[in-house]
Scaffold this active site. Structure first.
Site, PDB file in Angstrom:
ATOM      1  N   SER A   1       0.926  -1.270  -0.183  1.00  0.00           N
ATOM      2  CA  SER A   1       0.029  -0.062   0.280  1.00  0.00           C
ATOM      3  C   SER A   1       1.239   1.006   0.206  1.00  0.00           C
ATOM      4  O   SER A   1       2.171   1.519   0.344  1.00  0.00           O
ATOM      5  CB  SER A   1      -0.885   0.220   1.331  1.00  0.00           C
ATOM      6  OG  SER A   1      -1.915   1.025   1.041  1.00  0.00           O
ATOM      7  N   SER A   2       0.507   1.767  -0.661  1.00  0.00           N
ATOM      8  CA  SER A   2       1.063   3.001  -0.798  1.00  0.00           C
ATOM      9  C   SER A   2       0.735   4.205   0.534  1.00  0.00           C
ATOM     10  O   SER A   2       0.992   5.399   0.590  1.00  0.00           O
ATOM     11  CB  SER A   2       0.768   3.683  -2.149  1.00  0.00           C
ATOM     12  OG  SER A   2      -0.273   4.481  -2.093  1.00  0.00           O
TER      13      SER A   2
ATOM     14  N   LYS B   1       1.017  -3.059   5.577  1.00  0.00           N
ATOM     15  CA  LYS B   1       0.201  -3.871   4.211  1.00  0.00           C
ATOM     16  C   LYS B   1       0.859  -4.676   3.426  1.00  0.00           C
ATOM     17  O   LYS B   1       2.052  -3.891   2.365  1.00  0.00           O
ATOM     18  CB  LYS B   1      -0.449  -3.245   3.834  1.00  0.00           C
ATOM     19  CG  LYS B   1      -1.788  -3.581   3.222  1.00  0.00           C
ATOM     20  CD  LYS B   1      -2.996  -2.764   3.033  1.00  0.00           C
ATOM     21  CE  LYS B   1      -4.228  -3.985   2.714  1.00  0.00           C
ATOM     22  NZ  LYS B   1      -3.860  -4.235   1.202  1.00  0.00           N
TER      23      LYS B   1
END
Length: 476
Positions: free
Chosen positions: A315-316, A321
């Site tokens: 995830s950005s 994550k």
């Protein structure tokens, strides 16, 4: 620029290119895809041109000196990686592949002319149509080149499929005594082993291997010598008899001559069979990937039975994550192959009378599907399967809390009574064993059997591998 001419008139061609008028017109007419005709199709075409020149020379229909120039040119072109600047036509094209056939004819002719010190385009000495294409038609050369390309491209796919099956088998052995809950419709079912899961994945892949292999075997029959619509027009009997054996010698493949050269559909059913077999493989790989994503879901709020190797940040915005990116990319390749199968089926069905004009999209779909499936299996094996670990505590916890052991009670007290005990366990939160002990319906030996997962699950790597439940031989 240099000026060339064909039956439509004159056209300017860049001075230094090896292709000619027909190729230039195709470049103008088919600006569809940035991808060009696959190098393996070009390679097979060059081998066909070499075999044709040799065969036409021995039949006496082609001057031996010209034939030698053509053969030498094809050998030069085959001795190095296919230069796609020489073969720039889009892999999606009108004309049933005629443009690719002529592209090869022109490049071979101009390469031959260069070798004898003549200018490109000086076709009076070596002509793309009259000499390089002698005894041929796009009707028989294009499907033959496509089949040879498919045969060769399937070999690395078979290798990757075998390696993936072996990797799954190794994990099945590794987890043969790792007990877990089985699920049907995402609800708890009965105990099994994680090894069972890996066996359930590898067996369809073995069947896929056999299906693809059977479809591939149909590709070895070629209709070379059929010329226009399989009529054999302008083709010598000597050529018809010897062209495929000569080509087989050049390619090293066990190619066979079609008995009916009028098979103008070019065995389109074999393309459909191959496409369907590849789709089956894609579906099985996708199903496996779905399972991997479910089994590894979490890590706190999912099933979290297994751990997939962490390959990149997921995830950005959410730190820490990690997503199941490898199964996800395999899923997408599978979706793509399902679409390719639809394309191949539609294109095969759309042929009319003595020719199918849509073989370019058929070969593009099959070749892209083969290459993408091969790479998908490679990354699935290396970046996912080989590195899978198991969360044994979570698996044991699920089994301990499960009411699935009621299934083993049913042969002793009946389905209805076993269901009552299971529902009471779910309603009260008490363990199934605690409730069963209070019911006084089972002997100590029966309870020991019912709740001993090792006795319930029998594992063996056999063709009949699966889950077997044994009821104790006692009476109540």
């Amino acid at each position: 620029m240099r000026t060339e001419s064909d039956s439509l008139g004159q056209i300017n061609v860049p001075k230094d290119v090896y292709y000619g008028a027909h190729t230039q017109r195709a470049l103008n007419n088919f600006p569809i895809s940035k991808e060009t005709t696959h190098p393996e199709i070009i390679r097979a075409f060059l081998e066909i041109k070499q075999a044709a020149a040799q065969t036409n020379a021995t039949s006496g229909n082609l001057d031996r000196a010209v034939a030698k120039h053509i053969v030498d040119a094809t050998k030069i072109l085959l001795s190095q990686p296919i230069d796609l600047t020489m073969f720039p036509i889009s892999d999606v094209q009108g004309g049933a592949g005629t443009s690719t056939n002529m592209n090869v004819n022109e490049v071979v002719a101009n390469t031959a002319l260069e070798q004898v010190g003549r200018a490109r385009g000086e076709y009076g000495y070596v002509n793309p149509n009259d000499h390089v294409n002698m005894g041929q038609s796009t009707n028989d050369t294009y499907p033959s080149a496509g089949k040879i390309a498919l045969i060769r491209l399937l070999e690395p796919l078979f290798s990757e499929l075998t390696l993936l099956v072996d990797a799954l088998g190794n994990k099945a052995d590794e987890f043969s005594t790792t007990y877990k809950m089985g699920r049907t419709q995402l609800q708890d079912a009965v105990p099994m082993t994680l090894g069972n899961t890996f066996h359930a994945w590898l067996k369809p892949l073995r069947r896929d291997f056999k299906r693809i292999e059977a479809a591939r075997n149909e590709l070895y029959t070629l209709n070379l010598g059929g010329s226009a619509i399989g009529s054999g027009i302008n083709v010598s009997y000597h050529y018809q008899v010897h062209i495929v054996p000569n080509l087989a010698s050049i390619t090293g493949l066990p190619l066979e001559q079609a008995h009916d050269l009028f098979d103008a559909t070019s065995n389109l059913d074999s393309y459909v069979a191959l496409s369907g077999s590849l789709k089956n493989l894609a579906v099985n790989l996708s199903k496996m990937s779905n399972d991997l994503r479910l089994l590894s879901s979490g890590p706190r709020s999912g099933l979290h039975e297994i751990n997939l190797p962490s390959k990149q940040a997921g995830s950005s915005i959410m730190p820490g994550k990690v997503n199941p990116v490898i199964p996800e990319v395999v899923n997408q390749v599978a979706f793509e192959m399902i679409g390719f199968d639809t394309t191949v089926t539609a294109a095969s069905e759309a042929g009319q009378l003595e020719l199918n004009a849509f073989e370019p999209i058929i070969f593009k779909s099959l070749i892209t599907g083969i290459e993408h499936l091969q790479q998908a299996m490679n990354t699935l094996r290396i970046n996912a399967i080989d590195g899978i670990t198991v969360n044994k505590h979570r698996l044991s916890q699920d089994i301990d809390l499960s009411v699935s052991f009621a299934t083993a009670m049913a042969p002793i007290i009946g389905y209805k009574e076993a269901a009552k005990i299971a529902k009471e366990s779910l309603r009260t939160g008490k363990s199934l064993r605690e409730i069963a002990e209070k019911k006084n319906r089972f002997t100590e030996s029966e309870l020991a059997h019912i709740f001993k997962v090792e006795d319930i699950v029998i594992n063996a790597r056999t063709p009949e591998h699966g889950l077997v439940l044994h009821a104790p031989k006692t009476t109540v």
